[in-house]
Design a protein around this motif. Structure first.
Motif, mmCIF file in Angstrom:
data_model
loop_
_atom_site.group_PDB
_atom_site.id
_atom_site.type_symbol
_atom_site.label_atom_id
_atom_site.label_comp_id
_atom_site.label_asym_id
_atom_site.label_seq_id
_atom_site.Cartn_x
_atom_site.Cartn_y
_atom_site.Cartn_z
ATOM 1 N N ALA A 84 32.284 39.280 31.114
ATOM 2 C CA ALA A 84 31.884 38.875 32.461
ATOM 3 C C ALA A 84 32.792 37.758 32.978
ATOM 4 O O ALA A 84 33.176 37.750 34.156
ATOM 5 C CB ALA A 84 30.432 38.422 32.467
ATOM 6 N N THR A 85 33.142 36.818 32.117
ATOM 7 C CA THR A 85 34.033 35.723 32.511
ATOM 8 C C THR A 85 35.407 36.260 32.909
ATOM 9 O O THR A 85 35.988 35.824 33.911
ATOM 10 C CB THR A 85 34.162 34.703 31.370
ATOM 11 N N GLY A 91 38.551 38.643 39.544
ATOM 12 C CA GLY A 91 38.069 38.744 40.921
ATOM 13 C C GLY A 91 38.422 37.518 41.747
ATOM 14 O O GLY A 91 38.806 37.626 42.909
ATOM 15 N N ALA A 92 38.288 36.333 41.150
ATOM 16 C CA ALA A 92 38.634 35.095 41.858
ATOM 17 C C ALA A 92 40.127 35.050 42.170
ATOM 18 O O ALA A 92 40.530 34.647 43.266
ATOM 19 C CB ALA A 92 38.224 33.884 41.030
ATOM 20 N N ALA A 93 40.954 35.474 41.212
ATOM 21 C CA ALA A 93 42.399 35.502 41.453
ATOM 22 C C ALA A 93 42.739 36.444 42.604
ATOM 23 O O ALA A 93 43.576 36.132 43.454
ATOM 24 C CB ALA A 93 43.136 35.928 40.186
ATOM 25 N N ARG A 94 42.062 37.582 42.667
ATOM 26 C CA ARG A 94 42.303 38.536 43.748
ATOM 27 C C ARG A 94 41.860 37.966 45.096
ATOM 28 O O ARG A 94 42.548 38.139 46.117
ATOM 29 C CB ARG A 94 41.571 39.850 43.448
ATOM 30 N N LEU A 98 44.246 37.375 48.343
ATOM 31 C CA LEU A 98 43.965 37.906 49.681
ATOM 32 C C LEU A 98 43.844 36.798 50.712
ATOM 33 O O LEU A 98 44.277 36.950 51.862
ATOM 34 C CB LEU A 98 42.689 38.749 49.647
ATOM 35 N N HIS A 99 43.265 35.664 50.322
ATOM 36 C CA HIS A 99 43.133 34.528 51.241
ATOM 37 C C HIS A 99 44.505 34.003 51.642
ATOM 38 O O HIS A 99 44.755 33.724 52.824
ATOM 39 C CB HIS A 99 42.298 33.430 50.578
ATOM 40 N N ARG A 100 45.403 33.866 50.680
ATOM 41 C CA ARG A 100 46.761 33.394 50.989
ATOM 42 C C ARG A 100 47.496 34.380 51.885
ATOM 43 O O ARG A 100 48.216 33.988 52.805
ATOM 44 C CB ARG A 100 47.539 33.166 49.705
#
Length: 109
Positions: A84-85, A91-94, A98-100
């Motif tokens: 899960a980690t 997911g956080a890296a993705r 996408l935010h950048r």
């Protein structure tokens, strides 16, 4: 706010007033979502505790140069937490990626 169309009605004096129909069901709020998330999390926690309590047979674990023993249920639980980690980190890296990319596409006027 209701999505029902307004219902025209006439008063005794002959003037037409608009009355909106209200539904008896309230909208789903963030607080309600948080409450249900806590309930579901508590049920999952209880199931996991029962699983660990029923799987107490000890196993030997060998990782690189480390050797130790722990209950089977705890081993499965640690493997699930590690998976899960890893999923959350990917997911956080993705999301950051996408935010950048979205920030680069925004041009100031």
């Amino acid at each position: 706010m209701s999505t029902e169309p307004p219902i025209p009605s006439e008063s005794p004096s002959g003037a037409t007033t608009v009355v909106t129909a209200r539904t008896s069901r309230s909208s789903f709020t963030r607080l309600a979502a948080a409450w249900w998330a806590l309930v579901v999390g508590l049920v999952i926690l209880i199931v996991l505790l029962i699983f660990v309590a029923q799987n107490t047979e000890s196993i030997a674990v060998h990782f690189l140069v480390l050797d130790w023993s722990l209950p089977v249920g705890v081993g499965y639980l640690l493997a699930a937490v590690a998976g899960a980690t890893t999923t959350v980190l990917v997911g956080a890296a993705r999301m950051i990626q996408l935010h950048r990319a979205a920030k680069k596409n925004i041009r100031p006027l």
